[in-house]
Design an enzyme around this catalytic site. Structure first.
Site, PDB file in Angstrom:
ATOM      1  N   GLU A  58       0.834  -1.197   0.000  1.00 48.38           N
ATOM      2  CA  GLU A  58       0.000   0.000   0.000  1.00 48.38           C
ATOM      3  C   GLU A  58       0.876   1.257   0.000  1.00 48.38           C
ATOM      4  OE1 GLU A  58      -3.714   1.727   2.713  1.00 48.38           O
ATOM      5  OE2 GLU A  58      -2.373   0.178   3.512  1.00 48.38           O
ATOM      6  N   LYS A 127      -9.026   2.866  -2.342  1.00 49.69           N
ATOM      7  CA  LYS A 127      -9.380   2.221  -1.078  1.00 49.69           C
ATOM      8  C   LYS A 127     -10.777   2.660  -0.653  1.00 49.69           C
ATOM      9  CE  LYS A 127      -7.221   1.326   3.439  1.00 49.69           C
ATOM     10  NZ  LYS A 127      -5.991   1.602   4.231  1.00 49.69           N
ATOM     11  N   CYS A 183      -5.663  -2.920   2.344  1.00 50.58           N
ATOM     12  CA  CYS A 183      -5.512  -3.033   3.794  1.00 50.58           C
ATOM     13  C   CYS A 183      -6.833  -3.112   4.561  1.00 50.58           C
ATOM     14  CB  CYS A 183      -4.643  -1.906   4.310  1.00 50.58           C
ATOM     15  SG  CYS A 183      -3.871  -2.290   5.910  1.00 50.58           S
ATOM     16  N   SER A 210       0.104  -2.761   7.108  1.00 54.28           N
ATOM     17  CA  SER A 210      -0.330  -3.136   8.447  1.00 54.28           C
ATOM     18  C   SER A 210       0.878  -3.152   9.369  1.00 54.28           C
ATOM     19  CB  SER A 210      -0.994  -4.518   8.401  1.00 54.28           C
ATOM     20  OG  SER A 210      -1.404  -4.924   9.675  1.00 54.28           O
ATOM     21  N   VAL A 375      -9.533 -60.664  14.421  1.00 52.39           N
ATOM     22  CA  VAL A 375      -8.204 -60.088  14.645  1.00 52.39           C
ATOM     23  C   VAL A 375      -7.175 -60.918  13.881  1.00 52.39           C
ATOM     24  CG1 VAL A 375      -6.522 -59.353  16.366  1.00 52.39           C
ATOM     25  CG2 VAL A 375      -8.963 -59.334  16.927  1.00 52.39           C
ATOM     26  N   SER A 376      -6.640 -60.348  12.815  1.00 47.15           N
ATOM     27  CA  SER A 376      -5.721 -61.093  11.954  1.00 47.15           C
ATOM     28  C   SER A 376      -4.260 -60.917  12.338  1.00 47.15           C
ATOM     29  CB  SER A 376      -5.900 -60.643  10.506  1.00 47.15           C
ATOM     30  OG  SER A 376      -5.430 -59.310  10.336  1.00 47.15           O
ATOM     31  N   ASN A 464     -11.495 -66.990  -1.528  1.00 44.04           N
ATOM     32  CA  ASN A 464     -12.734 -66.421  -1.008  1.00 44.04           C
ATOM     33  C   ASN A 464     -13.493 -67.371  -0.097  1.00 44.04           C
ATOM     34  OD1 ASN A 464     -12.239 -64.019  -2.237  1.00 44.04           O
ATOM     35  ND2 ASN A 464     -13.691 -64.292  -3.917  1.00 44.04           N
TER      36      ASN A 464
END
Length: 680
Positions: A58, A127, A183, A210, A375-376, A464
């Site tokens: 700015e 502005k 701004c 700023s 649980v594998s 399967n």
């Protein structure tokens, strides 16, 4: 590889990106000649890096802190001379430049952004909101954009559009539509850029001064990020820094680029040297987000009167599309997993809590207080079991209400069987051993499979039968114990169709891993090991699971120390497939763009001791495209309930992904074919 094709593929512009820069030059107060020279130097540096838009701070040509000097004719005339110098320099630069300066118009003075491109002033944006509180007294020197009635002004012998209602676009680059604000315009409840975004602007730029105060930088960062998120836009924020007057204020030059809520890059604060903060913003992503979020379109309609007031200013970009240009942007190799440890821990904690809460709610609403888990000893079932026992803790029920079953088949390894047994002991669930081989023998005999006659035929049916027997046992055990069958299949497997229809990795009463990809599950298991299991001996079983190669373990091997089946040998590395899934599911990217991003993210890194080069990326992506877009949707169309855990998406037909089971992969394969066969 065709040079032309390769150049196009390796050019970021070909994939919907646009390169922007926020510039913070060295500044001298009330010395426009010096400031012009600094501006020109940064502009040329940006052009050398193929930047398409450069935004300066700015009032950068005068300095922001001139105060009442702004009413001195000598300073204003010097600013116009400085603008003329920058304008002349812009003739040899491809980038659009936006500079800040005081502009006289109609006996008034305005704080303006001036848009320059190749020797032309495209427009001047004043502005709108002038701060006049605290340390700011802008209304003392300047008028607001609302105070000027004309639509054009005369500047450097050019008749140019003037107003806060300007947006700049090029029909050849329809995704790039620019709007400017200054701004304080961003700090008001409804910034001008909000309406501009609804009018089509995809790149919002802010020329700012700023000042630095304690705590202001994080607020400023949030402001920029949130505005980019609300507007589904890119936001380029260029702030004043070194050289501004320190009479009463300090300046940190805090510049940044944001995109849809994310800060892509920001400058070093309090730097003593000029800087360019450069990033490639993904305009295609922003366009996709606006299309996907239909509420954005509804908001456009609700504000149609305001949108109609915007004026389009044409520009003609000359961007370098004929050469290979890499990406100026960080791209994570694992988009589902934050790279920074603190963010990763936070993500894991939140995902885990979502899964636990969701399972606890399902148990309460169903009137059940037990779950059955197969649980594998592998990754997915381990994490499902961890969620299950934590849900029991949440419900103040004994962990014994989690009924864990390890069910060895013909190819179960001693390693995974041992891990399953140790894991159930560590978490304190009910642990049962159930050998499915006798029931599999009977099924194979009943259907007349050659294996039952002594022939070693390890086909899909043989595999399967084992998966099906496990699932059948789990559901009947759930009936017997008045329990809920907990699914273990994850998002990655579902995306690739790497699950058997109707069995445990596909079907259950509830699946807590339904929207969790394989790469994230790895980190979740490690996170639980570190956070929930303080004893090193207890942690070790989870670490052993993480070190185990992923396999369905359905085909026997003559070598008992080796696995005959490795999932990734068939479907590709999950690290790469999760990358493909994220950008396909979340943003709808074409395969060629995904490959471009992957080549940038991995940059010839090693994965499983193999280089991740473009040929590997391309071959893995082909597997993904064929499996995801053709032949697997029928499995996804009937998945059980399960919680969505992240914005990366899920494949539930009741949520993020609704697709026909009969679709073909032809368009995606055609795009995939454009990927070069060799790396750049």
């Amino acid at each position: 590889m065709s040079l032309k094709t390769g150049d196009r593929f390796f050019n970021f512009l070909s994939h919907g990106f646009f390169r922007v820069a926020a510039a913070t030059p060295d500044c001298r107060v009330a010395d426009p000649a010096h400031n012009a020279a600094q501006t020109i130097a940064l502009l040329r540096q940006a052009d050398e890096q193929s930047v398409g838009l450069v935004v300066f701070p700015e009032l950068g040509l005068s300095a922001y802190t001139c105060e009442d000097l702004f009413h001195q004719h000598a300073l204003l005339a010097a600013c116009e001379m400085a603008l003329a110098q920058v304008l002349e320099a812009s003739r040899s630069v491809a980038a659009v430049a936006v500079v800040g300066m005081p502009v006289r118009a109609g006996h008034l003075l305005f704080n303006c952004a001036v848009v320059l491109h190749q020797g032309r002033i495209l427009g001047v944006v004043p502005k709108t909101y002038l701060p006049n509180y605290g340390e700011f007294y802008e209304a003392r020197q300047f008028s607001s954009a609302h105070d000027f009635a004309d639509t054009h002004i005369q500047l450097l012998d050019q008749q140019v559009p003037f107003g806060s209602d300007l947006i700049f676009s090029d029909p050849k680059w329809p995704l790039f539509v620019l709007h400017l604000e200054l701004c304080e315009d961003l700090w008001v409840p409804i910034p001008p850029s909000s309406t501009a975004a609804l009018a089509g602007a995809t790149v919002l730029a802010n020329l700012s001064a700023s000042n630095a105060t304690v705590g202001k930088a994080p607020y400023r960062r949030q402001l920029v990020a949130q505005q980019s998120a609300r507007c589904l836009a890119a936001y380029v924020y260029a702030s004043a820094g070194v050289g501004e007057s320190s009479t009463d204020l300090a300046w940190d030059g805090h510049s940044m680029v944001a995109e849809n809520g994310e800060i892509l890059i920001e400058s070093e604060r309090f730097s003593d040297t000029p800087s360019l903060t450069i990033a490639d913003v993904d305009l295609e992503r922003l366009s996709h987000e606006r299309m996907r979020q239909t509420s954005f379109g509804r908001s456009m309609r609700d504000h149609s009167a305001a949108i109609a007031g915007f004026r389009r200013v044409p520009l003609s970009l000359t961007l370098p599309t004929n050469k290979a240009l890499g990406l100026c942007r960080q791209v994570a190799t694992h988009p589902y997993v934050p790279a920074h440890a603190a963010q990763r821990d936070e993500r894991c904690q939140e995902v885990f809590q979502i899964q636990v809460q969701a399972l606890a709610q399902r148990l309460k609403s169903s009137g059940l207080n037990k779950v059955v888990v197969g649980v594998s000893g592998g990754l997915d079932s381990t994490h499902a079991l961890l969620v299950a026992v934590k849900a029991m803790d949440h419900l103040k029920l004994p962990r014994a209400h989690v009924l864990g079953y390890t069910m060895p088949g013909y190819a179960t390894s001693g390693r995974t069987l041992d891990q399953a047994t140790r894991l159930m002991q560590v978490v304190g669930c009910t642990a049962e051993y159930l050998d499915i081989r006798p029931s599999c023998d009977q099924m194979l005999k009943d259907i007349g499979h050659p294996y039952s006659q002594g022939q070693p035929l390890y086909d899909i049916t043989f595999e399967n039968v084992q998966a099906g027997e496990r699932t059948s046992h789990l559901f009947r055990l759930a009936n017997h114990h008045q329990a809920l069958v907990l699914g273990t299949g994850d998002l990655s497997e579902l995306a690739l169709g790497w699950c058997t229809y109707g069995v445990g990795d596909h079907m259950s009463h509830y699946n807590v891993n339904a929207s969790v990809p394989k790469t994230l599950i790895r980190y979740l298991v490690r996170w639980v090991a570190e956070r929930e299991l303080p004893e090193a001996a207890d942690q070790q079983v989870l670490l052993d699971v993480l070190d185990t190669q992923i396999s369905p373990e359905l085909v026997p091997s003559s070598d008992t120390s080796a696995l005959l089946q490795l999932s990734e040998a068939t479907v590709g590395a999950y690290d790469l497939q999760d990358f493909n899934l994220y950008y396909t599911l979340r943003f709808g990217y074409a395969p060629s763009k995904i490959a471009f991003l992957a080549s940038h993210a991995w940059k010839a890194q090693l994965l499983d001791n193999q280089v991740v080069d473009l040929p590997r990326i391309k071959s893995t992506l082909e597997v993904f495209v064929k499996r995801f877009f053709s032949g697997s949707q029928f499995k996804r169309s009937c998945v059980p309930n399960g919680p969505k855990v992240g914005s990366g998406g899920s494949l539930s037909p009741r949520g993020d992904w609704r697709a026909p089971s009969d679709s073909k992969a032809t368009p995606w394969l055609q795009d995939w074919a454009q990927i070069p066969d060799t790396s750049e």
